[in-house]
Design an enzyme around this catalytic site. Structure first.
Site, PDB file in Angstrom:
ATOM      1  CB  SER A  84      -0.943  -0.100   1.181  1.00 32.28           C
ATOM      2  OG  SER A  84      -0.823   0.976   2.014  1.00 32.28           O
ATOM      3  CE  LYS A 118      -3.858   6.334  -2.842  1.00 38.67           C
ATOM      4  NZ  LYS A 118      -5.277   6.068  -2.614  1.00 38.67           N
ATOM      5  NE  ARG A 139      -3.805  -2.880  -0.751  1.00 42.99           N
ATOM      6  CZ  ARG A 139      -3.645  -1.671  -1.243  1.00 42.99           C
ATOM      7  NH1 ARG A 139      -2.605  -1.408  -2.002  1.00 42.99           N
ATOM      8  NH2 ARG A 139      -4.510  -0.731  -0.989  1.00 42.99           N
ATOM      9  CD  GLU A 176      -6.864   1.516  -6.885  1.00 41.14           C
ATOM     10  OE1 GLU A 176      -5.759   0.929  -6.816  1.00 41.14           O
ATOM     11  OE2 GLU A 176      -7.478   1.924  -5.887  1.00 41.14           O
TER      12      GLU A 176
HETATM   13  O1  JCF Z   1      -4.215   4.713  -7.946  1.00 42.54           O
HETATM   14  C1  JCF Z   1      -3.953   4.084  -6.946  1.00 42.54           C
HETATM   15  N1  JCF Z   1      -4.860   3.942  -6.025  1.00 42.54           N
HETATM   16  C2  JCF Z   1      -2.594   3.501  -6.746  1.00 42.54           C
HETATM   17  C3  JCF Z   1      -2.331   2.682  -5.656  1.00 42.54           C
HETATM   18  C4  JCF Z   1      -1.601   3.789  -7.675  1.00 42.54           C
HETATM   19  C5  JCF Z   1      -0.343   3.264  -7.503  1.00 42.54           C
HETATM   20  O2  JCF Z   1       0.620   3.523  -8.393  1.00 42.54           O
HETATM   21  C6  JCF Z   1      -0.036   2.427  -6.406  1.00 42.54           C
HETATM   22  C7  JCF Z   1      -1.047   2.137  -5.474  1.00 42.54           C
HETATM   23  C8  JCF Z   1      -0.733   1.314  -4.414  1.00 42.54           C
HETATM   24  C9  JCF Z   1       0.542   0.797  -4.302  1.00 42.54           C
HETATM   25  N2  JCF Z   1       1.220   1.901  -6.276  1.00 42.54           N
HETATM   26  C10 JCF Z   1       1.505   1.108  -5.234  1.00 42.54           C
HETATM   27  C11 JCF Z   1       2.859   0.592  -5.119  1.00 42.54           C
END
Ligand code: JCF
Length: 681
Positions: A84, A118, A139, A176
């Site tokens: 996470s 994100k 996850r 995601e």
């Molecule tokens: O968009 C997201 N929620 C997102 C979550 C994007 C990422 O590049 C992430 C993540 C969670 C863990 N990268 C990691 C390593």
């Protein structure tokens, strides 16, 4: 501070609370508090454990990613843990992150980062063996997730086979799953139509859809996917960095967010954050921040991970824009044209950077559709500067004896009938001039800054003046005597005199301000100005036909009709004549200087720090006069930052973005070019 029993108790309480919320959120998909409140609890616990390391237990919520698999889906072991992300809420935390990264790596210069939005969805691991998707798992707690393969197979943006002739023997794709806002709206509209439960927000809709036991149901849900990383990979050589990995994922047929960018150093990160914060509302899906990753894979390996998150990445979160709160009541407001607006009175809640205690429900249809009731728990959203609105009611939390809000048939202020014309969404009080609420609103508009600009004549005072019978229309304001005002509650002699002189001072105005102040339906500042330019005086306007009004640019039949109807009303004619007798005047239009040239036309300016020669309001007024736009935060599209004394972090940001920074003197020189020009006319 020694580790006391009280501290132990506090940690235990925080853990129990977090675990309870984890269960609601991860297992039942029924969060009972906003993410921001949860984050605050987690931070309190992390802070406590940092101060007292002996408090840390292996089963503390800080030691895992959170959540546990639900019973109905089979558990899946992630051999490469699904990480996470740590959160940053302030620029300073991102700056500290970047400093830690460079210190650990021994890099003196700036680091190359990849930056991406994100998404607010569900993290997923897609396992491809010899190019075929064999398993999809959530996850879960990071090492054990849930097998949702059959459901994920129904998502069209996820390829069942990778493109290309020589696929890797094993590749885990991480990304995601989410729902777009329009998909969410459509899904809820369908649910309402079928009398089913609606979802509170797109994230819960995505989670609920993915966790359907019947994949047929999932296949009807508008789920989408973006890939953002790799897990275990065998049979091909890994690219050198994150940006290259994303390119590889794209070439294999996976969907990667096109807003991913390479940025340089912490300035590049913060610049990206500002740009995304501005674009956020126009994106088709919800994002709750941005993610920065150290791009170079060798650097990532050197930095490694702590128990729950990599040291080479961080999530920079936007301030919460949605929050849950209680509805204390629903009231009906009467606008200046009599429009009745249902408004929910809320238990004050901090959302999108401000405390919100009211939310509009727009109109009767919207109230019926959302069925908001006193005692309800609702999700409130504040988007940018838009008025807060209620997203949805959390039906599970509705008190048992609640009743739907009764829609009034009579105006709450004057008792006149409320009328809703055929095909209109707006219901209006028919009381017109007898309605004190309409009069109050009209007076509020009349006195407002951009209209007659009567300093000190605010909402409360207008209510008092109308309720005391001292003022019924705008002309009455100019007959007020200081002793009448002083007799009002909470008014002294001094403030009464001040108010009367402010009213008196407003007599000398411009024709366009006066026209705007009249509050003719549909006539905003731009139309008022066009009318003033065209007619050059009030008398020709009073006798203008609808036809001649329509000849003015930007005046359509609706506004022409409204303007004509307004001036045709004997009462309005009387009040206008009365105001002119009482001394309201404006310069003869024919003698007005030509509009000044506008040195800041098309430019966006931000003011920071304390100015010495003027107030911030005055500076902003100057910017607007010079044709510029005032913004509150610096972004790549800012033209200039005007910097006074003791500025904050905006200066560093502007410099990072290459935005020119002006002193107060430089700013004055820039706008005074314009004054010199005016004198020549
Ligand atoms: O968009 C997201 N929620 C997102 C979550 C994007 C990422 O590049 C992430 C993540 C969670 C863990 N990268 C990691 C390593």
């Amino acid at each position: 501070m020694p580790l006391t029993a009280a501290v132990r108790e506090q940690a235990a309480r925080l853990r129990a609370e977090i675990e309870g919320h984890d269960y609601l959120y991860y297992v039942l998909d029924q969060p009972s508090i906003p993410d921001s409140a949860y984050d605050a609890l987690m931070r309190d616990l992390v802070g406590l454990e940092a101060r007292y390391p002996e408090l840390v237990t292996p089963d503390s919520p800080t030691q895992r990613v959170g959540g546990r698999p639900a019973l109905q889906f089979l558990p899946v072991q992630h051999d490469t843990p699904m990480l996470s992300l740590d959160n940053a809420f302030e620029d300073a935390e991102v700056i500290a992150f970047d400093r830690r990264v460079r210190e650990r790596l021994g890099v003196a210069g700036s680091i190359d980062y990849s930056a991406e939005p994100k998404l607010d969805g569900i993290a997923i691991n897609l396992r491809y063996e010899d190019g075929r998707m064999v398993r999809a798992a959530t996850r879960g707690d990071g090492s054990v997730g849930e097998d949702v393969t059959s459901n994920v197979r129904t998502i069209k943006t996820i390829p069942l086979r990778l493109r290309g002739d020589t696929p890797p023997s094993l590749m885990e794709v991480r990304g995601e799953i989410f729902m777009s806002r329009s998909g969410f709206e459509a899904l809820n509209a369908r649910a309402r139509g079928a009398g089913d439960k609606t979802f509170v927000n797109p994230r819960n809709a995505a989670a609920g859809s993915l966790r359907q036991l019947d994949p047929k149901l999932t296949s009807t849900r508008p789920l989408e996917f973006f890939a953002y990383g790799l897990g275990e990979v065998r049979g091909i050589s890994l690219p050198s960095g994150h940006t290259a990995s994303l390119a590889l994922l794209r070439s294999l047929g996976l969907r990667v967010n096109e807003l991913c960018e390479s940025v340089q150093g912490v300035d590049g990160c913060l610049g990206y954050f500002r740009r995304m914060a501005e674009r956020r509302r126009s994106l088709p899906y919800d994002i709750d921040g941005v993610v920065y990753k150290v791009d170079d894979h060798r650097f990532q390996a050197m930095l490694g991970s702590v128990s729950r998150a990599p040291r080479w990445a961080i999530a920079h979160k936007f301030p919460a824009e949605e929050a849950l709160t209680l509805v204390e009541g629903v009231e009906f407001q009467v606008g200046r044209t009599g429009a009745i607006t249902p408004v929910a009175r809320l238990k004050p809640v901090f959302v999108g950077g401000v405390t919100v205690s009211n939310a509009t429900l727009h109109n009767f249809d919207e109230l019926a559709r959302k069925d908001v009731r006193p005692g309800d728990t609702v999700a409130v959203r504040r988007a940018g500067d838009v008025i807060p609105e209620i997203v949805a009611v959390v039906l599970d939390k509705r008190p048992e004896k609640s009743r739907a809000v009764h829609v009034p048939r009579q105006c709450p202020a004057c008792g006149s009938d409320i009328i809703r014309a055929d095909g209109e969404v707006v219901a209006r009080c028919s009381g017109g001039l007898v309605c004190s609420a309409q009069r109050k609103q009209a007076l509020r508009h009349f006195a407002s800054r951009r209209a007659m600009n009567i300093d000190g004549l605010g909402e409360k005072l207008i209510d008092q003046l109308v309720d005391a019978g001292l003022v019924a229309n705008a002309a009455d304001l100019y007959r007020l005597q200081p002793d009448q005002v002083a007799a009002l509650e909470r008014m002294g002699e001094k403030s009464a005199t001040k108010l009367v002189s402010a009213i008196s001072g407003s007599r000398s105005t411009t024709l366009e301000r006066f026209l705007f102040a009249l509050g003719i339906p549909g006539v905003g500042e731009a139309t008022a100005s066009a009318l003033a330019q065209h007619f050059q005086g009030i008398d020709p306007l009073l006798s203008a036909t609808e036809e001649s009004l329509q000849k003015i640019e930007d005046v359509g039949p609706a506004i022409a009709g409204a303007v004509h109807a307004f001036f045709a009303q004997p009462h309005n004619q009387e009040v206008i004549a009365e105001m002119r007798r009482l001394g309201i005047c404006w310069p003869d239009q024919t003698e007005r200087p030509k509009p000044a040239n506008q040195p800041l036309a098309g430019k966006t300016l931000v003011v920071t720090g304390t100015l010495t020669g003027m107030t911030r309001d005055q500076a902003q007024e100057r910017i607007r006069e010079a044709g510029g736009r005032v913004a509150s935060s610096v972004s790549a599209s800012t033209s200039y930052l005007i910097c006074g004394e003791n500025p904050g972090s905006k200066v560093a940001l502007a410099k990072g973005l290459g935005v020119p920074v002006l002193t107060e003197a430089e700013f004055l020189a820039l706008v005074n070019d314009d004054k010199a020009g005016q004198n020549e006319i």
